[in-house]
Design an enzyme around this catalytic site. Sequence first.
Site, PDB file in Angstrom:
ATOM      1  N   LYS A  53     -16.845  30.510 -23.054  1.00  0.00           N
ATOM      2  CA  LYS A  53     -15.887  29.394 -23.018  1.00  0.00           C
ATOM      3  C   LYS A  53     -15.943  28.697 -21.669  1.00  0.00           C
ATOM      4  CE  LYS A  53     -12.927  31.484 -26.501  1.00  0.00           C
ATOM      5  NZ  LYS A  53     -11.748  32.323 -26.796  1.00  0.00           N
ATOM      6  N   GLN A  97      -6.959  35.224 -23.902  1.00  0.00           N
ATOM      7  CA  GLN A  97      -7.999  35.781 -24.771  1.00  0.00           C
ATOM      8  C   GLN A  97      -7.429  36.955 -25.575  1.00  0.00           C
ATOM      9  OE1 GLN A  97     -11.212  34.586 -25.235  1.00  0.00           O
ATOM     10  NE2 GLN A  97     -11.285  36.099 -26.872  1.00  0.00           N
ATOM     11  N   ASP A 120      -4.915  26.884 -28.003  1.00  0.00           N
ATOM     12  CA  ASP A 120      -5.323  27.711 -29.143  1.00  0.00           C
ATOM     13  C   ASP A 120      -4.471  27.398 -30.373  1.00  0.00           C
ATOM     14  OD1 ASP A 120      -7.544  29.257 -28.847  1.00  0.00           O
ATOM     15  OD2 ASP A 120      -6.520  30.995 -27.991  1.00  0.00           O
TER      16      ASP A 120
END
Length: 291
Positions: A53, A97, A120
């Site tokens: 990422k 994460q 997200d």
Amino acid sequence: MTATIIDGKLLAQKLRADWKLRADRLNAAGIAPGLAVILVGEDPASKVYVRNKIKACREAGIRSEEHVLAADSPLAELVALIERLNADADIHGILVQLPLPAHLAQASVIEHISPDKDVDGLHARNLGSLLAGHPHFVPCTPAGIMEMLKTTGLDLRGKEAVVVGRSNIVGKPVALLLLQAGATVTLCHSHTRDLAHHTRRADVLVCAVGKLRMIGGEMVKSGAAVIDVGMNRTSEGKLAGDVDYGAALQRAGWITPVPGGVGPMTVAMLLGNAVLAAERYAAEQGIRLDP
Ligand code: NDP
């Protein structure tokens, strides 16, 4: 029939080129889009995802910073970091994460992220907006799946869509997106009786379970669009999906490979959300971007 392969890597590249143009426009206006990635612990797979990422951000003109906490960090330390990043005007997106170590409850950690920085799309407010039909940030994997379906040219209105797996990250949000696109949606899970009965009538089949090749070729309707989200290791250590790819390739109309399918699209959509967050920030500040 041999299915058309939906190349997630190629599609992701195209999208990333678009995001880069938008990031360049922001940078030119003095707003460096900023993404903070928080990693708790040493999970090897998570470390690889975070590294990918960060690299993808760099290539897209997005400034990223990585925050690594020890696996046994208390909730208060993680929350303090999130709150500091919420207040940081140079950070437009925050990503924690997943999965988190067991002592940190995922849902309550995510609730501390400002919904305006939740790239997200997993904060309850963002999931609620999606449910209500006016999404603020769409979760990355479901958003990527919808982009992949667009390439088929299928009109989803009236189609039978079957989603296998009902997680908050993939299954439920993609079911909502398919519903909004006009499909008739069935959401299957571990208590579903006779899974094959459902999958066999799916014009669009999305599999997000995490069980190697659990969807055999005979479970796929001829001509269907098959999106395989699963990421599993074979006994030889290779990456493979939830769908028996070789068999499904002979029946489906379209299919996504693993690797090279949904995975690259998830990263691309994250970059898109990060750029969107920075554009919203610029608009709030009254900063005009060159057309
Ligand atoms: P979860 O473990 O959160 O959810 C799995 C779902 O599968 C659950 O809803 C579960 O049902 C359901 N399930 C389990 N067994 C069966 C069964 N026999 N029949 C039908 N449904 C079943 O997983 P995620 O949604 O987080 O991830 C799913 C897969 O997708 C994983 O392999 C993951 O690695 C991959 N993934 C890939 C991404 C990418 O970018 N490529 C991104 C995110 C995930 P129940 O709710 O009843 O327990």
